[in-house]
Scaffold this motif. Structure first.
Motif, PDB file in Angstrom:
ATOM      1  N   ILE A   1      34.946  26.753  28.409  1.00 30.19           N
ATOM      2  CA  ILE A   1      36.244  27.295  28.806  1.00 30.19           C
ATOM      3  C   ILE A   1      36.011  28.507  29.697  1.00 30.19           C
ATOM      4  O   ILE A   1      35.278  29.433  29.334  1.00 30.19           O
TER       5      ILE A   1
ATOM      6  N   GLU B   1      33.772  28.105  19.316  1.00 33.04           N
ATOM      7  CA  GLU B   1      33.575  29.356  20.046  1.00 33.04           C
ATOM      8  C   GLU B   1      32.119  29.796  19.947  1.00 33.04           C
ATOM      9  O   GLU B   1      31.577  29.914  18.844  1.00 33.04           O
ATOM     10  N   LYS B   2      31.510  29.986  21.089  1.00 33.50           N
ATOM     11  CA  LYS B   2      30.163  30.549  21.225  1.00 33.50           C
ATOM     12  C   LYS B   2      29.094  29.894  20.335  1.00 33.50           C
ATOM     13  O   LYS B   2      28.392  30.584  19.568  1.00 33.50           O
TER      14      LYS B   2
ATOM     15  N   LEU C   1      42.180  35.389  32.120  1.00 34.15           N
ATOM     16  CA  LEU C   1      41.276  36.505  31.839  1.00 34.15           C
ATOM     17  C   LEU C   1      40.785  37.020  33.186  1.00 34.15           C
ATOM     18  O   LEU C   1      40.058  36.303  33.894  1.00 34.15           O
TER      19      LEU C   1
ATOM     20  N   ARG D   1      33.466  29.973  40.345  1.00 34.70           N
ATOM     21  CA  ARG D   1      33.820  30.992  39.359  1.00 34.70           C
ATOM     22  C   ARG D   1      32.804  32.139  39.406  1.00 34.70           C
ATOM     23  O   ARG D   1      31.600  31.907  39.502  1.00 34.70           O
TER      24      ARG D   1
ATOM     25  N   ASP E   1      37.289  36.584  34.853  1.00 29.26           N
ATOM     26  CA  ASP E   1      36.860  35.307  35.418  1.00 29.26           C
ATOM     27  C   ASP E   1      37.600  35.106  36.728  1.00 29.26           C
ATOM     28  O   ASP E   1      38.789  34.774  36.739  1.00 29.26           O
TER      29      ASP E   1
ATOM     30  N   TYR F   1      30.441  31.129  25.468  1.00 33.32           N
ATOM     31  CA  TYR F   1      31.707  30.473  25.817  1.00 33.32           C
ATOM     32  C   TYR F   1      32.332  29.720  24.652  1.00 33.32           C
ATOM     33  O   TYR F   1      31.670  29.400  23.672  1.00 33.32           O
ATOM     34  N   GLY F   2      33.596  29.365  24.864  1.00 36.18           N
ATOM     35  CA  GLY F   2      34.240  28.364  24.024  1.00 36.18           C
ATOM     36  C   GLY F   2      33.845  27.009  24.591  1.00 36.18           C
ATOM     37  O   GLY F   2      33.931  26.792  25.800  1.00 36.18           O
TER      38      GLY F   2
ATOM     39  N   GLY G   1      38.186  31.519  31.868  1.00 39.10           N
ATOM     40  CA  GLY G   1      39.399  32.232  31.451  1.00 39.10           C
ATOM     41  C   GLY G   1      40.724  31.796  32.039  1.00 39.10           C
ATOM     42  O   GLY G   1      41.457  32.610  32.606  1.00 39.10           O
TER      43      GLY G   1
ATOM     44  N   GLN H   1      39.615  34.470  17.159  1.00 42.29           N
ATOM     45  CA  GLN H   1      39.290  33.734  18.385  1.00 42.29           C
ATOM     46  C   GLN H   1      40.437  32.832  18.824  1.00 42.29           C
ATOM     47  O   GLN H   1      40.990  32.071  18.026  1.00 42.29           O
TER      48      GLN H   1
ATOM     49  N   LEU I   1      40.195  37.970  21.308  1.00 41.26           N
ATOM     50  CA  LEU I   1      41.108  37.385  22.305  1.00 41.26           C
ATOM     51  C   LEU I   1      42.325  36.729  21.643  1.00 41.26           C
ATOM     52  O   LEU I   1      43.451  36.836  22.153  1.00 41.26           O
TER      53      LEU I   1
ATOM     54  N   THR J   1      40.017  30.338  20.827  1.00 40.25           N
ATOM     55  CA  THR J   1      39.461  28.977  20.776  1.00 40.25           C
ATOM     56  C   THR J   1      39.774  28.314  19.430  1.00 40.25           C
ATOM     57  O   THR J   1      40.182  27.145  19.392  1.00 40.25           O
TER      58      THR J   1
ATOM     59  N   TYR K   1      44.159  29.339  30.812  1.00 39.70           N
ATOM     60  CA  TYR K   1      44.748  28.536  29.741  1.00 39.70           C
ATOM     61  C   TYR K   1      46.221  28.272  30.039  1.00 39.70           C
ATOM     62  O   TYR K   1      46.920  29.164  30.533  1.00 39.70           O
TER      63      TYR K   1
HETATM   64  C1  G1P Z   1      36.291  34.476  26.085  1.00 37.93           C
HETATM   65  C2  G1P Z   1      36.652  33.291  25.204  1.00 37.93           C
HETATM   66  C3  G1P Z   1      35.699  32.123  25.463  1.00 37.93           C
HETATM   67  C4  G1P Z   1      35.688  31.787  26.941  1.00 37.93           C
HETATM   68  C5  G1P Z   1      35.325  33.033  27.764  1.00 37.93           C
HETATM   69  C6  G1P Z   1      35.438  32.759  29.250  1.00 37.93           C
HETATM   70  O1  G1P Z   1      35.047  35.004  25.637  1.00 37.93           O
HETATM   71  O2  G1P Z   1      36.629  33.675  23.853  1.00 37.93           O
HETATM   72  O3  G1P Z   1      36.120  31.004  24.730  1.00 37.93           O
HETATM   73  O4  G1P Z   1      34.767  30.738  27.180  1.00 37.93           O
HETATM   74  O5  G1P Z   1      36.198  34.122  27.448  1.00 37.93           O
HETATM   75  O6  G1P Z   1      35.021  33.838  30.013  1.00 37.93           O
HETATM   76  P1  G1P Z   1      34.539  36.482  26.047  1.00 37.93           P
HETATM   77  O7  G1P Z   1      33.939  36.334  27.425  1.00 37.93           O
HETATM   78  O8  G1P Z   1      35.724  37.366  26.032  1.00 37.93           O
HETATM   79  O9  G1P Z   1      33.514  36.838  25.031  1.00 37.93           O
END
Ligand code: G1P
Length: 307
Positions: free
Chosen positions: A213, A200-201, A137, A262, A140, A177-178, A215, A239, A117, A241, A217
């Motif tokens: 977090i 992150e995660k 994103l 959400r 979401d 998630y972040g 999606g 990342q 991302l 994050t 920002y």
């Molecule tokens: C991404 C971000 C993460 C966030 C999440 C939300 O992760 O890297 O920080 O919490 O979206 O949906 P992904 O879902 O792309 O793995």
């Protein structure tokens, strides 16, 4: 720290839409996940409407090979429009193209390689330039009276800096998630929460909190400078994050607890649930939908019992 200089209006948005959508194979083999419909509009269209409601004027899509259906969605469809016009189908015409951004206000750039991302957002750096911007994103979805990004822009107009849409998730889910690191004394229900770190995660036992977090920002352009040299993080990806975390101390990072529900449309259950929720929310089909859902549920329970 004063953020007075980090409060310029948010006019641009980045939509990272280069993902492969592997959870939905084979459906994503020929159709980008972002073009999947929730009721009668593709996922990306909801993200676009939410951005427009928040005052965004320029829409930057970070795409990849095989994603041109997204470009076509944000362009005129001359043949279709001519046919609808000939038949005087005004309402259908409006739904087809009445909402299009002005020529030149949607921009497309390819990510070239799926490197995460942070890398996707960095790919948009020349189109964003030196001004704060938003990121949605499209996976979401936030079902809300006032769009999630508009709520965040209102908070940003007061606070400035970086603002991230957040919500609490069950601790066993932190590794998706972040996660924000917040002061122990932070009011558990405060709308705006100042972050002192981010991960992150993280595994549940290592997560500094359960504030995640979602999606959405609002970011200061300084994030691009950090991403210029940032290496891979969790999952071997660059990342976002991690880059936002680097800004803490120079520019404030706040989590914003938005109002709304959400739906994680990156997964099967969330995507189907979003379809049900948005269909039930539609006045024109609500009653029929409710009847149908009740009947479907009864039938499936009976089938399960007789199995
Ligand atoms: C991404 C971000 C993460 C966030 C999440 C939300 O992760 O890297 O920080 O919490 O979206 O949906 P992904 O879902 O792309 O793995």
């Amino acid at each position: 720290m004063s953020n007075a200089k980090n409060r310029a209006p948010i006019k641009k948005i980045v939509f990272p839409v280069g993902g492969m959508g592997t959870s939905f194979l084979p459906a994503t083999k020929a159709v980008p996940k972002e073009m999947f419909p929730v009721v009668d509009r593709p996922l990306i269209h909801y993200a676009f409407e939410e951005a427009r409601e928040a005052g965004i004027e320029q829409f930057i899509f970070v795409t990849a090979r095989g994603k041109h259906a997204i470009e076509d969605h944000f362009d005129h469809a001359a043949e279709l429009e001519n046919n609808l016009a000939k038949k005087n189908k005004k309402e259908e015409l409006e739904r087809t193209s009445g909402w299009l951004p002005k020529p030149g206000n949607s921009m497309f750039v390819r990510q070239q390689e799926p490197m995460g991302l942070g890398h996707a957002v960095w790919t948009a750096r020349h189109l964003v330039g030196n001004e704060p911007f938003a990121v949605i994103l499209p996976d979401d979805m936030v079902h809300a009276k006032t769009g999630c990004l508009k709520q965040m822009v209102e908070a940003y107009n007061e606070t400035g800096g970086n603002i991230l849409g957040v919500m609490n998730v069950p601790r066993e889910k932190t590794s998706s998630y972040g996660i924000l690191d917040i002061d122990a004394g932070t009011d558990g229900n405060a709308k705006l929460v100042k972050a002192k770190g981010m991960v992150e995660k993280p595994a549940p036992e290592k997560a500094p909190s359960t504030l995640s977090i979602i999606g959405r920002y609002i970011l200061q352009p300084e994030v691009f400078k950090i991403l210029d040299t940032q290496g891979p993080g969790a999952g071997g990806e660059i990342q976002l994050t991690d880059a936002i975390c680097q800004m803490i101390g120079n520019i404030d990072v706040h989590g914003f607890r938005f109002e709304g529900t959400r739906y994680d449309c990156g997964g099967l259950v969330g995507f189907v649930a979003a379809n049900v929720a948005y269909a039930l929310d539609r006045k024109d089909i609500h009653d029929k939908m409710k009847e149908e859902l009740e009947a479907v549920y009864q039938r499936s329970e009976q089938l399960r019992k007789s199995a």
